[in-house]
Design an enzyme around this catalytic site. Sequence first.
Site, PDB file in Angstrom:
ATOM      1  N   GLU A   1     142.274  43.760 -36.084  1.00 55.65           N
ATOM      2  CA  GLU A   1     141.505  43.749 -37.325  1.00 55.65           C
ATOM      3  C   GLU A   1     141.294  45.165 -37.839  1.00 55.65           C
ATOM      4  O   GLU A   1     141.091  46.106 -37.057  1.00 55.65           O
ATOM      5  CB  GLU A   1     140.109  43.123 -37.133  1.00 55.65           C
ATOM      6  CG  GLU A   1     140.114  41.716 -36.602  1.00 55.65           C
ATOM      7  CD  GLU A   1     140.541  40.678 -37.607  1.00 55.65           C
ATOM      8  OE1 GLU A   1     140.579  40.988 -38.821  1.00 55.65           O
ATOM      9  OE2 GLU A   1     140.826  39.545 -37.181  1.00 55.65           O
ATOM     10  N   THR A   2     141.322  45.285 -39.156  1.00 56.03           N
ATOM     11  CA  THR A   2     140.801  46.464 -39.854  1.00 56.03           C
ATOM     12  C   THR A   2     139.677  45.977 -40.758  1.00 56.03           C
ATOM     13  O   THR A   2     139.862  45.041 -41.533  1.00 56.03           O
ATOM     14  CB  THR A   2     141.885  47.161 -40.690  1.00 56.03           C
ATOM     15  OG1 THR A   2     142.910  47.659 -39.810  1.00 56.03           O
ATOM     16  CG2 THR A   2     141.303  48.315 -41.483  1.00 56.03           C
TER      17      THR A   2
END
Length: 264
Positions: A47-48
């Site tokens: 995830e970002t």
Amino acid sequence: MLTIPIFQVDAFTNKLFGGNPAAICPLKEWLPTPMMQKIAAENNLAETAFFIHQGHDFELRWFTPQSEVDLCGHATLATAHVLFTQLNYNSDIIHFHTLKAGTLTVRKDNDLYTLDFPARIPLACEVPEGLIEALGGIQPIEILRSRDYFIVYESEEIIKSLKPNFNILKEIDSLGFVVTAPGTNSDFVSRFFAPAVGIDEDPVTGSAHCNLIPYWASRLGKDKLHAFQVSARIGELWCESRGDRVLISGKAVTYLKGEIYIND
């Protein structure tokens, strides 16, 4: 030239190179969605997270390398860690407003962060063709579903031994697959697979515990639970069931901080 700060944090661990890594990008205003998706693909982490200030609170969005998702626990914890430890946020609670998961809060107590998330109770479902075979052919105790398929096995040893066929899982209509069992040294253990969004195995998955906590609270007859996600990186979580909400607590460690440079 657009310059964006970036931090990388290992969440649900107190040890560097453990838990689940997330990239965190503070923004002054939202970038176009395709640009945020490209940044997430370039980071190539599970995830970002991107966030902006909104009054006294924050707006928060999460991207895998392939798509935006509706809820992410470890990147929310990591974002709170960055705000508290790197960006001088001076209250003990943060409110994050999200597109599909409502308002999420994170409370800091010394080095422990507690997420207040919606419960997502897994329910009986039809078993999709090929699912059991894709997980190695071992017969589970039961198969349920919320957002993700939720597969319960007899023991922690089975969970650790699973070697999924990700090509088959990718063809089944589901964002992810939670596998879980009673823990040897904890109340329960789990792993999480999401090949359809570019994550064969997610090291520690906060959103999966929105399913896991109500399930195990009901099955074990207790509201406070201790859990491990038994990926190679290992994550430790302290959990509490509160009806339609769950509390998910863990620690975090900063790995790096830097800048992203984007030509206008």
